[in-house]
Design an enzyme around this catalytic site. Structure first.
Site, PDB file in Angstrom:
ATOM      1  N   CYS A 169      28.771  45.890  43.204  1.00 48.33           N
ATOM      2  CA  CYS A 169      27.345  46.197  43.145  1.00 48.33           C
ATOM      3  C   CYS A 169      27.099  47.538  43.833  1.00 48.33           C
ATOM      4  CB  CYS A 169      26.447  45.160  43.807  1.00 48.33           C
ATOM      5  SG  CYS A 169      26.595  43.533  43.091  1.00 48.33           S
ATOM      6  N   ARG A 198      30.877  50.303  40.334  1.00 45.17           N
ATOM      7  CA  ARG A 198      30.906  49.180  41.282  1.00 45.17           C
ATOM      8  C   ARG A 198      30.440  47.877  40.653  1.00 45.17           C
ATOM      9  NH1 ARG A 198      31.173  51.162  46.687  1.00 45.17           N
ATOM     10  NH2 ARG A 198      30.523  49.134  47.442  1.00 45.17           N
ATOM     11  N   TRP A 239      27.284  43.449  39.766  1.00 42.98           N
ATOM     12  CA  TRP A 239      28.466  42.701  39.344  1.00 42.98           C
ATOM     13  C   TRP A 239      28.179  41.267  39.790  1.00 42.98           C
ATOM     14  CZ3 TRP A 239      32.373  39.658  41.479  1.00 42.98           C
ATOM     15  CH2 TRP A 239      33.492  39.456  40.666  1.00 42.98           C
ATOM     16  N   ASN A 297      24.033  44.115  48.236  1.00 42.35           N
ATOM     17  CA  ASN A 297      25.437  44.093  47.826  1.00 42.35           C
ATOM     18  C   ASN A 297      26.170  43.213  48.824  1.00 42.35           C
ATOM     19  OD1 ASN A 297      28.083  44.648  47.046  1.00 42.35           O
ATOM     20  ND2 ASN A 297      28.162  46.533  48.262  1.00 42.35           N
ATOM     21  N   GLY A 298      26.687  42.094  48.350  1.00 43.89           N
ATOM     22  CA  GLY A 298      27.414  41.202  49.253  1.00 43.89           C
ATOM     23  C   GLY A 298      27.204  39.763  48.829  1.00 43.89           C
ATOM     24  N   GLU A 355      52.783  47.323  37.837  1.00 39.21           N
ATOM     25  CA  GLU A 355      51.594  48.182  37.760  1.00 39.21           C
ATOM     26  C   GLU A 355      51.320  48.567  36.299  1.00 39.21           C
ATOM     27  OE1 GLU A 355      49.178  49.058  39.412  1.00 39.21           O
ATOM     28  OE2 GLU A 355      48.533  51.065  38.873  1.00 39.21           O
ATOM     29  N   LYS A 362      47.827  47.656  34.260  1.00 41.15           N
ATOM     30  CA  LYS A 362      46.966  48.620  33.550  1.00 41.15           C
ATOM     31  C   LYS A 362      46.646  48.103  32.150  1.00 41.15           C
ATOM     32  CE  LYS A 362      46.672  50.094  36.572  1.00 41.15           C
ATOM     33  NZ  LYS A 362      46.061  50.508  37.819  1.00 41.15           N
ATOM     34  N   GLU A 393      44.328  45.094  32.207  1.00 42.27           N
ATOM     35  CA  GLU A 393      43.001  45.408  32.742  1.00 42.27           C
ATOM     36  C   GLU A 393      42.107  46.123  31.738  1.00 42.27           C
ATOM     37  OE1 GLU A 393      43.382  47.891  36.197  1.00 42.27           O
ATOM     38  OE2 GLU A 393      41.323  47.561  36.836  1.00 42.27           O
ATOM     39  N   HIS A 439      66.031  34.538  34.011  1.00 43.95           N
ATOM     40  CA  HIS A 439      65.665  33.275  34.671  1.00 43.95           C
ATOM     41  C   HIS A 439      64.426  32.655  34.022  1.00 43.95           C
ATOM     42  CE1 HIS A 439      68.745  33.964  37.604  1.00 43.95           C
ATOM     43  NE2 HIS A 439      68.269  35.187  37.831  1.00 43.95           N
ATOM     44  N   LYS A 447      34.938  48.199  40.510  1.00 46.20           N
ATOM     45  CA  LYS A 447      35.894  49.047  41.227  1.00 46.20           C
ATOM     46  C   LYS A 447      36.228  48.519  42.627  1.00 46.20           C
ATOM     47  CE  LYS A 447      38.245  52.934  41.623  1.00 46.20           C
ATOM     48  NZ  LYS A 447      39.531  52.933  40.894  1.00 46.20           N
TER      49      LYS A 447
HETATM   50  O1  M6R Z   1      40.174  49.743  46.507  1.00 46.74           O
HETATM   51  P1  M6R Z   1      41.456  48.969  46.548  1.00 46.74           P
HETATM   52  O2  M6R Z   1      42.642  49.828  46.371  1.00 46.74           O
HETATM   53  O3  M6R Z   1      41.583  48.105  47.750  1.00 46.74           O
HETATM   54  O4  M6R Z   1      41.386  48.001  45.287  1.00 46.74           O
HETATM   55  C1  M6R Z   1      42.333  46.996  45.111  1.00 46.74           C
HETATM   56  C2  M6R Z   1      42.295  46.460  43.698  1.00 46.74           C
HETATM   57  O5  M6R Z   1      41.083  45.826  43.451  1.00 46.74           O
HETATM   58  C3  M6R Z   1      42.491  47.572  42.661  1.00 46.74           C
HETATM   59  O6  M6R Z   1      43.653  48.297  42.909  1.00 46.74           O
HETATM   60  C4  M6R Z   1      42.566  46.984  41.238  1.00 46.74           C
HETATM   61  O7  M6R Z   1      43.695  46.187  41.110  1.00 46.74           O
HETATM   62  C5  M6R Z   1      42.538  48.115  40.215  1.00 46.74           C
HETATM   63  N1  M6R Z   1      41.341  47.997  39.433  1.00 46.74           N
HETATM   64  C6  M6R Z   1      43.691  48.135  39.297  1.00 46.74           C
HETATM   65  O8  M6R Z   1      43.629  49.218  38.408  1.00 46.74           O
END
Ligand code: M6R
Length: 609
Positions: free
Chosen positions: A2, A27, A73, A99-100, A482, A486, A489, A505, A604
């Site tokens: 948010c 956000r 969000w 926000n929270g 990673e 990506k 996501e 395995h 984010k």
């Molecule tokens: O701000 P941060 O690095 O702590 O965020 C952690 C994760 O939420 C963040 O890396 C998330 O996995 C990404 N959206 C991946 O691309």
């Protein structure tokens, strides 16, 4: 999660609040709303969807030179207009953005309902509005009413409140969720992230936990929850406003992928001592002796930051010979961790606001552990709450899908590991070779980016495939994970990333003819074993895309496509390998027509646990 924004001054608040919200949209983006105040009336516009949907629903600016806004969000309550912020109290005197998460929401709601309040939304935030409204009704000033309300809640809250009867005041408060005030000559702004304020001012004040600020046009006053005055330092925001603009790129993600050579260069500036074969991390200077005595290192973070932590753990153990593990911050925080004085804990987070990471670092500190931080956001909670650390200086990362922060965070772990290694038994010449390799990274990253066309072609071919596998060994196991993250996501493709060794395995059962598999095969100590894994994959008909040395004939013959990597020191291969996987995910999502910078269900900064 948010974004909140507020303005007070001589200009039209609507435009300013909307422009701030657009910069905060990463956000949260499932709904948005704004309240302005004019002629003693709160004027409200709210809409489900992106901020563009709000602008469409409310084409005429709301009148007023004071206003607050929110981009959401959803946590409590579905995505609907009634749940959009800003929320008002039942007398419609006060409006707030929040926000929270209010953990004791049920108890507070039950109590207020018993007192006759009928809530209009399902949110926890409306409770906060009601508590503030009740304070005002008892004759308290807005600052006092917000202070009292904040004392009653458990959980996290970054809020901004506006009172219909006081057109010259905004009140902001912080418990757990970030709040930043921007200062102008005759105006002020308030937001959940300095990024939103940067086009307006470079002077800002970051609220600490438990602080409440009365914000006027051009000045402010801060108190704590016990009503004591707090002196605040005005800080300068360093990055340029255009860094947060998309420029000619179609998406922030693509821009951020291409920014990596520059980001890595900036991240490294002044931090390499090639002649001594070591690194210089300014933030560590005051703790050199403690670092010398450290016996173990624990890196921790979430998501992409966890993967950079895992790369770091490999480097630290392999090269510095310091026992090191990477932990998922979310698990570390809740499992009653054993904290040792001889261990260095390193929290990694792009935003510096991830709730799980902050919670782990607080728990470790609470138990007397030494916690350092690696973060991109200057002044973030992580930066403020760690004993020392380093900024990665990757520049603002706007796309929800993290790219340049990953490589910059890995770089930070490289610099730290190099320093540790040189404090222990890495020779000067080995250190020099590693330092030189780091210095050459920006140019080598440019070469990796030249593979964008090849990655796009592969993405076009496999974009909608029902499953994609990523494999690596050693320091590249987390890079494989990673790459899979990506793709999941932003392109919504089921994917897994793992050690090539782990396939036999179980996961090998997933492989069928034509299935896309990315394999990371740098010419280092992991190569031989990866070759074995490639044979296993080939025998089952996988379509293998390898990131490898172009001169590696054996690999070329085993795989279907090679994305060439320049010659490099083994320690830096994770940074180079990440790039084609980022490009593949990007072009897959683009081909499938998805909203790349704002993937569904995500935001984010994950400021909820
Ligand atoms: O701000 P941060 O690095 O702590 O965020 C952690 C994760 O939420 C963040 O890396 C998330 O996995 C990404 N959206 C991946 O691309």
């Amino acid at each position: 999660m948010c974004g909140i924004m507020g303005y007070i001054g001589g200009q039209q608040a609507w435009d300013i609040v909307l422009s701030g919200l657009k910069r905060l949209e990463y956000r949260g983006y499932d709904s948005a709303g704004v309240v302005t105040l004019s002629e003693r009336k709160l004027r409200l516009a709210r809409q489900v969807g992106h901020i563009s949907a709000l602008e469409k629903a409310q084409p005429e600016p709301l009148a007023g030179s004071i206003g607050i806004g929110h981009t959401r969000w959803a946590t409590h309550g579905g995505v609907s207009v009634k749940n959009c912020h800003p929320h008002r109290d039942s007398s419609e005197r006060v409006a707030i953005v929040h926000n929270g998460i209010i953990d004791n929401m049920e108890a507070l709601r039950a109590q207020l309902c018993a007192e006759g309040v009928t809530f209009r939304s399902e949110t926890d935030s409306e409770i906060l509005a009601e508590l503030v409204g009740r304070g005002l009704a008892r004759g308290l000033a807005l600052l006092e009413a917000v202070r009292e309300a904040m004392r009653q809640i458990e959980g996290t809250a970054g809020i901004v409140a506006i009172d219909r009867d006081d057109p010259e005041l905004l009140v902001a408060a912080r418990i757990g969720s970030p709040v930043v005030i921007g200062l102008g000559d005759d105006e002020c702004w308030v937001a959940s992230d300095p990024l939103a304020l940067r086009p307006f001012t470079d002077r800002m004040v970051i609220l600490d936990d438990g602080e409440i600020a009365a914000i006027f046009a051009g000045s402010f006053r801060t108190v704590d929850l016990d009503q004591r005055d707090r002196d605040k330092r005005v800080e300068k925001i360093l990055h340029q406003p255009e860094e947060a603009e998309r420029g000619d790129y179609e998406h922030f993600m693509l821009k951020e992928i291409h920014e990596q050579p520059r980001a890595i260069d900036r991240s490294m500036r002044g931090r390499l001592d090639v002649s001594m074969g070591s690194s210089i991390l300014g933030g560590l200077k005051s703790h050199e002796q403690q670092l010398f005595d450290v016996k173990n290192v624990v890196f921790f973070g979430c998501g992409t930051s966890l993967y950079s932590a895992q790369v770091g753990a490999y480097l630290m153990s392999r090269y510095a010979r310091v026992p090191c593990v990477a932990e998922d911050a979310a698990e570390l925080a809740v499992r009653n961790p054993i904290v040792e004085r001889s261990t260095l804990y390193v929290a990694i987070s792009q935003s510096g606001e991830t709730a799980d990471t902050l919670s782990a670092l607080r728990e470790i500190r609470q138990r007397g552990g030494l916690v350092a931080g690696i973060t991109n956001v200057v002044g973030s909670s992580l930066a403020r709450e760690t004993a020392f650390g380093t900024y990665v200086h990757a520049g603002p990362e706007i796309s929800v899908c993290s790219t340049k922060a990953f490589t910059a965070q890995v770089l930070a772990t490289e610099l730290l590991s190099l320093r540790f290694a040189r404090m222990r038994d890495l020779s000067a010449s080995e250190g020099r070779a590693w330092a030189l390799a780091l210095q050459e990274l920006p140019d080598k990253l440019k070469l990796m980016l030249e593979q964008a066309g090849a990655c796009e072609e592969l993405a076009r071919r496999f974009a909608g495939h029902r499953f994609t596998m990523f494999v690596g060994r050693g320091a590249n196991v987390p890079v494989a994970a990673e790459g899979a993250l990506k793709l999941k996501e932003i392109a919504y493709v089921p994917a897994e990333g793992m050690s090539g060794a782990a396939m036999k395995h179980g996961p090998l059962a997933l492989i069928e003819p034509g299935m896309p598999v990315w394999a990371l095969v740098p010419p280092d100590e992991t190569r031989e074993r990866m070759i074995g894994n490639l044979r296993e994959l080939k025998a089952r008909g996988a379509f293998i895309m390898a990131v490898a040395d172009l001169g590696d004939k054996e690999v070329r013959e085993l795989v279907d496509r090679v994305i060439p990597m320049p010659s490099h020191h083994a320690a830096v291969s994770p940074i180079l390998n990440a790039v084609p996987l980022q490009l593949f995910a990007y072009y897959s999502a683009r081909h499938l027509g998805y909203d790349i910078d704002k993937p569904r269900n995500l935001a984010k900064s994950v400021t909820v646990m």
